[in-house]
Design a protein around this motif. Structure first.
Motif, PDB file in Angstrom:
ATOM      1  N   LYS A   1      -4.177   5.981 -11.313  1.00 25.02           N
ATOM      2  CA  LYS A   1      -4.274   6.189 -12.753  1.00 25.02           C
ATOM      3  C   LYS A   1      -3.950   7.624 -13.154  1.00 25.02           C
ATOM      4  O   LYS A   1      -3.399   7.865 -14.232  1.00 25.02           O
ATOM      5  CB  LYS A   1      -5.683   5.834 -13.236  1.00 25.02           C
ATOM      6  CG  LYS A   1      -6.026   4.362 -13.122  1.00 25.02           C
ATOM      7  CD  LYS A   1      -7.445   4.111 -13.615  1.00 25.02           C
ATOM      8  CE  LYS A   1      -7.812   2.653 -13.517  1.00 25.02           C
ATOM      9  NZ  LYS A   1      -9.212   2.395 -13.953  1.00 25.02           N
ATOM     10  N   THR A   2      -4.310   8.586 -12.320  1.00 24.71           N
ATOM     11  CA  THR A   2      -4.131   9.991 -12.664  1.00 24.71           C
ATOM     12  C   THR A   2      -2.764  10.504 -12.230  1.00 24.71           C
ATOM     13  O   THR A   2      -2.087   9.906 -11.399  1.00 24.71           O
ATOM     14  CB  THR A   2      -5.231  10.845 -12.002  1.00 24.71           C
ATOM     15  OG1 THR A   2      -5.210  10.610 -10.578  1.00 24.71           O
ATOM     16  CG2 THR A   2      -6.602  10.474 -12.545  1.00 24.71           C
ATOM     17  N   HIS A   3      -2.363  11.636 -12.808  1.00 18.16           N
ATOM     18  CA  HIS A   3      -1.033  12.209 -12.557  1.00 18.16           C
ATOM     19  C   HIS A   3      -0.776  12.406 -11.071  1.00 18.16           C
ATOM     20  O   HIS A   3      -1.656  12.784 -10.302  1.00 18.16           O
ATOM     21  CB  HIS A   3      -0.921  13.560 -13.261  1.00 18.16           C
ATOM     22  CG  HIS A   3       0.318  14.325 -12.881  1.00 18.16           C
ATOM     23  ND1 HIS A   3       1.573  13.993 -13.360  1.00 18.16           N
ATOM     24  CD2 HIS A   3       0.495  15.378 -12.045  1.00 18.16           C
ATOM     25  CE1 HIS A   3       2.469  14.815 -12.846  1.00 18.16           C
ATOM     26  NE2 HIS A   3       1.848  15.664 -12.046  1.00 18.16           N
TER      27      HIS A   3
ATOM     28  N   GLY B   1       0.807  -1.218   0.000  1.00 15.58           N
ATOM     29  CA  GLY B   1       0.000   0.000   0.000  1.00 15.58           C
ATOM     30  C   GLY B   1       0.836   1.262   0.000  1.00 15.58           C
ATOM     31  O   GLY B   1       2.055   1.240   0.180  1.00 15.58           O
ATOM     32  N   THR B   2       0.159   2.364  -0.199  1.00 19.69           N
ATOM     33  CA  THR B   2       0.806   3.664  -0.166  1.00 19.69           C
ATOM     34  C   THR B   2       0.923   4.141   1.288  1.00 19.69           C
ATOM     35  O   THR B   2       0.685   3.376   2.219  1.00 19.69           O
ATOM     36  CB  THR B   2       0.021   4.660  -1.034  1.00 19.69           C
ATOM     37  OG1 THR B   2       0.743   5.896  -1.096  1.00 19.69           O
ATOM     38  CG2 THR B   2      -1.375   4.893  -0.507  1.00 19.69           C
TER      39      THR B   2
ATOM     40  N   ILE C   1       0.446   0.884  -3.866  1.00 17.72           N
ATOM     41  CA  ILE C   1      -0.819   1.120  -4.561  1.00 17.72           C
ATOM     42  C   ILE C   1      -1.792   1.873  -3.669  1.00 17.72           C
ATOM     43  O   ILE C   1      -1.980   1.540  -2.508  1.00 17.72           O
ATOM     44  CB  ILE C   1      -1.414  -0.234  -5.009  1.00 17.72           C
ATOM     45  CG1 ILE C   1      -0.507  -0.865  -6.084  1.00 17.72           C
ATOM     46  CG2 ILE C   1      -2.834  -0.081  -5.508  1.00 17.72           C
ATOM     47  CD1 ILE C   1      -0.847  -2.309  -6.375  1.00 17.72           C
ATOM     48  N   SER C   2      -2.426   2.878  -4.246  1.00 18.92           N
ATOM     49  CA  SER C   2      -3.420   3.692  -3.550  1.00 18.92           C
ATOM     50  C   SER C   2      -4.826   3.144  -3.801  1.00 18.92           C
ATOM     51  O   SER C   2      -5.069   2.465  -4.810  1.00 18.92           O
ATOM     52  CB  SER C   2      -3.321   5.138  -4.047  1.00 18.92           C
ATOM     53  OG  SER C   2      -4.485   5.871  -3.736  1.00 18.92           O
ATOM     54  N   HIS C   3      -5.737   3.503  -2.923  1.00 21.06           N
ATOM     55  CA  HIS C   3      -7.145   3.135  -3.162  1.00 21.06           C
ATOM     56  C   HIS C   3      -7.684   3.784  -4.433  1.00 21.06           C
ATOM     57  O   HIS C   3      -8.688   3.333  -4.993  1.00 21.06           O
ATOM     58  CB  HIS C   3      -8.016   3.487  -1.952  1.00 21.06           C
ATOM     59  CG  HIS C   3      -8.114   4.945  -1.639  1.00 21.06           C
ATOM     60  ND1 HIS C   3      -9.216   5.493  -1.009  1.00 21.06           N
ATOM     61  CD2 HIS C   3      -7.275   5.995  -1.862  1.00 21.06           C
ATOM     62  CE1 HIS C   3      -9.044   6.786  -0.855  1.00 21.06           C
ATOM     63  NE2 HIS C   3      -7.873   7.113  -1.347  1.00 21.06           N
ATOM     64  N   LYS C   4      -7.002   4.825  -4.914  1.00 21.11           N
ATOM     65  CA  LYS C   4      -7.448   5.521  -6.118  1.00 21.11           C
ATOM     66  C   LYS C   4      -7.160   4.733  -7.399  1.00 21.11           C
ATOM     67  O   LYS C   4      -7.698   5.057  -8.455  1.00 21.11           O
ATOM     68  CB  LYS C   4      -6.792   6.897  -6.198  1.00 21.11           C
ATOM     69  CG  LYS C   4      -7.230   7.855  -5.096  1.00 21.11           C
ATOM     70  CD  LYS C   4      -6.551   9.207  -5.245  1.00 21.11           C
ATOM     71  CE  LYS C   4      -6.971  10.159  -4.147  1.00 21.11           C
ATOM     72  NZ  LYS C   4      -6.288  11.481  -4.266  1.00 21.11           N
ATOM     73  N   LEU C   5      -6.311   3.715  -7.306  1.00 19.49           N
ATOM     74  CA  LEU C   5      -6.023   2.920  -8.502  1.00 19.49           C
ATOM     75  C   LEU C   5      -7.241   2.124  -8.938  1.00 19.49           C
ATOM     76  O   LEU C   5      -7.507   1.981 -10.133  1.00 19.49           O
ATOM     77  CB  LEU C   5      -4.850   1.970  -8.243  1.00 19.49           C
ATOM     78  CG  LEU C   5      -4.441   1.098  -9.434  1.00 19.49           C
ATOM     79  CD1 LEU C   5      -3.881   1.952 -10.567  1.00 19.49           C
ATOM     80  CD2 LEU C   5      -3.418   0.055  -9.017  1.00 19.49           C
ATOM     81  N   GLY C   6      -7.980   1.609  -7.966  1.00 17.52           N
ATOM     82  CA  GLY C   6      -9.131   0.764  -8.265  1.00 17.52           C
ATOM     83  C   GLY C   6      -8.994  -0.583  -7.599  1.00 17.52           C
ATOM     84  O   GLY C   6      -7.928  -0.936  -7.089  1.00 17.52           O
ATOM     85  N   ALA C   7     -10.068  -1.340  -7.611  1.00 20.55           N
ATOM     86  CA  ALA C   7     -10.071  -2.655  -6.971  1.00 20.55           C
ATOM     87  C   ALA C   7      -9.185  -3.622  -7.748  1.00 20.55           C
ATOM     88  O   ALA C   7      -9.088  -3.561  -8.976  1.00 20.55           O
ATOM     89  CB  ALA C   7     -11.484  -3.198  -6.884  1.00 20.55           C
ATOM     90  N   HIS C   8      -8.534  -4.519  -7.028  1.00 18.37           N
ATOM     91  CA  HIS C   8      -7.620  -5.483  -7.626  1.00 18.37           C
ATOM     92  C   HIS C   8      -8.273  -6.258  -8.761  1.00 18.37           C
ATOM     93  O   HIS C   8      -7.710  -6.392  -9.859  1.00 18.37           O
ATOM     94  CB  HIS C   8      -7.117  -6.446  -6.540  1.00 18.37           C
ATOM     95  CG  HIS C   8      -5.947  -7.286  -6.928  1.00 18.37           C
ATOM     96  ND1 HIS C   8      -6.026  -8.332  -7.810  1.00 18.37           N
ATOM     97  CD2 HIS C   8      -4.647  -7.226  -6.542  1.00 18.37           C
ATOM     98  CE1 HIS C   8      -4.837  -8.888  -7.958  1.00 18.37           C
ATOM     99  NE2 HIS C   8      -3.984  -8.231  -7.195  1.00 18.37           N
ATOM    100  N   HIS C   9      -9.479  -6.765  -8.515  1.00 16.09           N
ATOM    101  CA  HIS C   9     -10.131  -7.614  -9.517  1.00 16.09           C
ATOM    102  C   HIS C   9     -10.570  -6.836 -10.753  1.00 16.09           C
ATOM    103  O   HIS C   9     -10.808  -7.433 -11.811  1.00 16.09           O
ATOM    104  CB  HIS C   9     -11.335  -8.339  -8.894  1.00 16.09           C
ATOM    105  CG  HIS C   9     -12.567  -7.486  -8.762  1.00 16.09           C
ATOM    106  ND1 HIS C   9     -12.753  -6.619  -7.695  1.00 16.09           N
ATOM    107  CD2 HIS C   9     -13.661  -7.350  -9.559  1.00 16.09           C
ATOM    108  CE1 HIS C   9     -13.909  -6.001  -7.834  1.00 16.09           C
ATOM    109  NE2 HIS C   9     -14.479  -6.421  -8.948  1.00 16.09           N
ATOM    110  N   GLU C  10     -10.658  -5.512 -10.634  1.00 17.21           N
ATOM    111  CA  GLU C  10     -11.036  -4.686 -11.781  1.00 17.21           C
ATOM    112  C   GLU C  10      -9.827  -4.292 -12.618  1.00 17.21           C
ATOM    113  O   GLU C  10      -9.924  -4.196 -13.843  1.00 17.21           O
ATOM    114  CB  GLU C  10     -11.752  -3.414 -11.303  1.00 17.21           C
ATOM    115  CG  GLU C  10     -13.092  -3.663 -10.647  1.00 17.21           C
ATOM    116  CD  GLU C  10     -13.700  -2.391 -10.077  1.00 17.21           C
ATOM    117  OE1 GLU C  10     -14.916  -2.399  -9.824  1.00 17.21           O
ATOM    118  OE2 GLU C  10     -12.958  -1.401  -9.877  1.00 17.21           O
TER     119      GLU C  10
END
Length: 253
Positions: free
Chosen positions: A195-197, A9-10, A224-233
């Motif tokens: 995903k974003t800058h 995690g971040t 990885i941040s929660h902003k990346l998205g869910a693992h399965h997605e």
């Protein structure tokens, strides 16, 4: 060589305090991320890279009963705050814990954990053996470690290469000569925050660009941040040789 992802995690971990987004509310164990750290086991040697705030919990979860050294990437609290808990290994192994870092990183640790370095110590405080490193390969008990310098915004941060394995976290930029040190790695671990800058971390697309340049056999993303998205997605949309790391994942070379 065996690598265990102790945390992926971040700086805030996942879930984030007070957040009820779909990722933080996920019941998927792969979306529960402690602060970034790995355990590297080579023959009979065990090294941890970074002792974040979750270090004690990580050692218990991974059942690490022997630790030969701690190597620091940089001085931010999400990578150093758990240092106090190495004292358990002092007691078990009856010796100082070797720690490795640049002079800047070690000086910060000496400020943050001043009680460890006092002449007259309080009984039971951690005991360390300080080892300064620079941007050249060094050896720990016969294991060669190659530092790889990246920039975390403007802060120099070290990634590390052990043979065919390279681990880099908190990176945004890298000089060409440092990039050359990574080439030939069979397994590459990179940070991919969101995903974003972001000012000081690689985005998902930027991390994929690094992978494309290096062409490892397998790549894993961490920090990885929660902003990346869910693992399965997210993972199904990655190239077949790229995966999201998760806490507790082990890989062998």
């Amino acid at each position: 060589m065996k690598i265990t992802f102790l945390g992926t995690g971040t700086s805030q971990g996942v879930p984030v305090i007070g957040c009820d987004c779909p990722v933080c509310s996920s019941l998927d164990f792969r979306d529960k991320r402690l602060r970034s750290s790995i355990l590297v086991e080579i023959d009979d040697q065990s090294f941890v890279i970074d002792t974040g705030p979750d270090f004690r919990q990580q050692m218990l979860l991974a059942k690490v009963k022997k630790l030969d050294a701690v190597i620091f990437t940089h001085e931010h609290k999400d990578h150093t705050a758990g240092l106090d808990d190495i004292r358990s290994y002092n007691f078990l192994q009856k010796k100082d814990m070797p720690i490795y870092g640049t002079p800047r990183v070690l000086n910060q640790i000496k400020r943050e954990f001043a009680y460890i370095f006092e002449e007259v110590k309080y009984p039971g405080v951690p005991s360390v053996q300080v080892n300064e490193i620079s941007n050249t390969p060094f050896s720990i008990n016969g294991t060669t470690v190659t530092p790889i310098q990246v920039l975390h915004y403007k802060l120099p941060v070290f990634g590390f290469r052990f043979g065919d394995f390279t681990y880099i976290t908190d990176a945004k930029y890298i000089e060409d000569e440092e990039f050359e040190k990574i080439k030939g790695s069979k397994i590459l671990v990179l940070n991919a925050l969101q995903k974003t800058h972001h000012l000081s971390h690689l985005t998902l697309d930027e991390a994929l660009e690094w992978v494309d340049r290096i062409q490892p056999e397998q790549a894993y993303f961490t920090h990885i941040s929660h902003k990346l998205g869910a693992h399965h997605e997210i993972e199904p949309h990655l190239p077949t040789h790229v995966k999201l790391a998760y806490d507790g994942l082990t890989i062998t070379l």
